[in-house]
Design a protein around this motif. Structure first.
Motif, PDB file in Angstrom:
ATOM      1  N   LEU A   8       0.837  -1.197   0.000  1.00  0.00           N
ATOM      2  CA  LEU A   8       0.000   0.000   0.000  1.00  0.00           C
ATOM      3  C   LEU A   8       0.870   1.244   0.000  1.00  0.00           C
ATOM      4  O   LEU A   8       0.618   2.184  -0.760  1.00  0.00           O
ATOM      5  N   ALA A   9       1.907   1.265   0.813  1.00  0.00           N
ATOM      6  CA  ALA A   9       2.807   2.423   0.871  1.00  0.00           C
ATOM      7  C   ALA A   9       3.406   2.689  -0.508  1.00  0.00           C
ATOM      8  O   ALA A   9       3.449   3.842  -0.966  1.00  0.00           O
ATOM      9  N   ARG A  10       3.850   1.650  -1.181  1.00  0.00           N
ATOM     10  CA  ARG A  10       4.452   1.812  -2.512  1.00  0.00           C
ATOM     11  C   ARG A  10       3.410   2.301  -3.520  1.00  0.00           C
ATOM     12  O   ARG A  10       3.696   3.151  -4.350  1.00  0.00           O
ATOM     13  N   VAL A  34      -4.884  11.605  -4.273  1.00  0.00           N
ATOM     14  CA  VAL A  34      -4.124  10.350  -4.226  1.00  0.00           C
ATOM     15  C   VAL A  34      -4.994   9.241  -3.643  1.00  0.00           C
ATOM     16  O   VAL A  34      -5.062   8.130  -4.193  1.00  0.00           O
ATOM     17  N   ALA A  35      -5.677   9.525  -2.545  1.00  0.00           N
ATOM     18  CA  ALA A  35      -6.522   8.520  -1.903  1.00  0.00           C
ATOM     19  C   ALA A  35      -7.606   8.031  -2.859  1.00  0.00           C
ATOM     20  O   ALA A  35      -7.855   6.823  -2.960  1.00  0.00           O
ATOM     21  N   TYR A  39      -7.939   4.144  -4.067  1.00  0.00           N
ATOM     22  CA  TYR A  39      -9.077   3.416  -3.506  1.00  0.00           C
ATOM     23  C   TYR A  39      -9.854   2.715  -4.621  1.00  0.00           C
ATOM     24  O   TYR A  39     -10.119   3.299  -5.659  1.00  0.00           O
ATOM     25  N   GLU A  40     -10.227   1.487  -4.366  1.00  0.00           N
ATOM     26  CA  GLU A  40     -10.871   0.685  -5.407  1.00  0.00           C
ATOM     27  C   GLU A  40     -12.382   0.571  -5.260  1.00  0.00           C
ATOM     28  O   GLU A  40     -13.027  -0.112  -6.035  1.00  0.00           O
ATOM     29  N   TRP A  46     -12.176   5.880   0.582  1.00  0.00           N
ATOM     30  CA  TRP A  46     -10.897   6.539   0.303  1.00  0.00           C
ATOM     31  C   TRP A  46     -10.438   7.394   1.479  1.00  0.00           C
ATOM     32  O   TRP A  46      -9.247   7.617   1.666  1.00  0.00           O
ATOM     33  N   ARG A  47     -11.380   7.837   2.298  1.00  0.00           N
ATOM     34  CA  ARG A  47     -11.026   8.692   3.432  1.00  0.00           C
ATOM     35  C   ARG A  47     -10.091   7.987   4.420  1.00  0.00           C
ATOM     36  O   ARG A  47      -9.263   8.631   5.055  1.00  0.00           O
TER      37      ARG A  47
END
Length: 91
Positions: A8-10, A34-35, A39-40, A46-47
């Protein structure tokens, strides 16, 4: 850090650089951009990625790839309070 956390970080770091590459050289992005990119789902999930996005931005600051700004001026992690923006690092 667990493997899923590293992935996730990458993904977040890649999304930050990718979004910036698609914008004007002087443009900045909001962490929510970005979020939402990563987010899928179709809901407000996404929050939950907002803090991980901020952490990803600070990692990229540490290696000189981006700057985190408030009011158009770079800030340090310890000085940042409230909403931030992310932009390419200035030479």
């Amino acid at each position: 850090m667990a493997e899923t956390d590293r992935r996730l970080a990458r993904r977040l770091e890649t999304a930050i650089t990718s979004l910036l590459e698609r914008r004007a050289e002087t443009a900045s992005i909001c962490p929510s951009d970005v979020a939402r990119e990563v987010y899928e789902g179709d809901d407000q999930g996404w929050r939950a990625l907002m803090e991980p996005v901020r952490q990803a931005a600070w990692r990229l600051v540490a290696v000189g790839e981006v700057e985190v700004t408030q009011g158009g001026r770079p800030v340090t992690e310890s000085d940042a309070r409230g909403p931030i923006r992310i932009r390419r690092a200035r030479p």
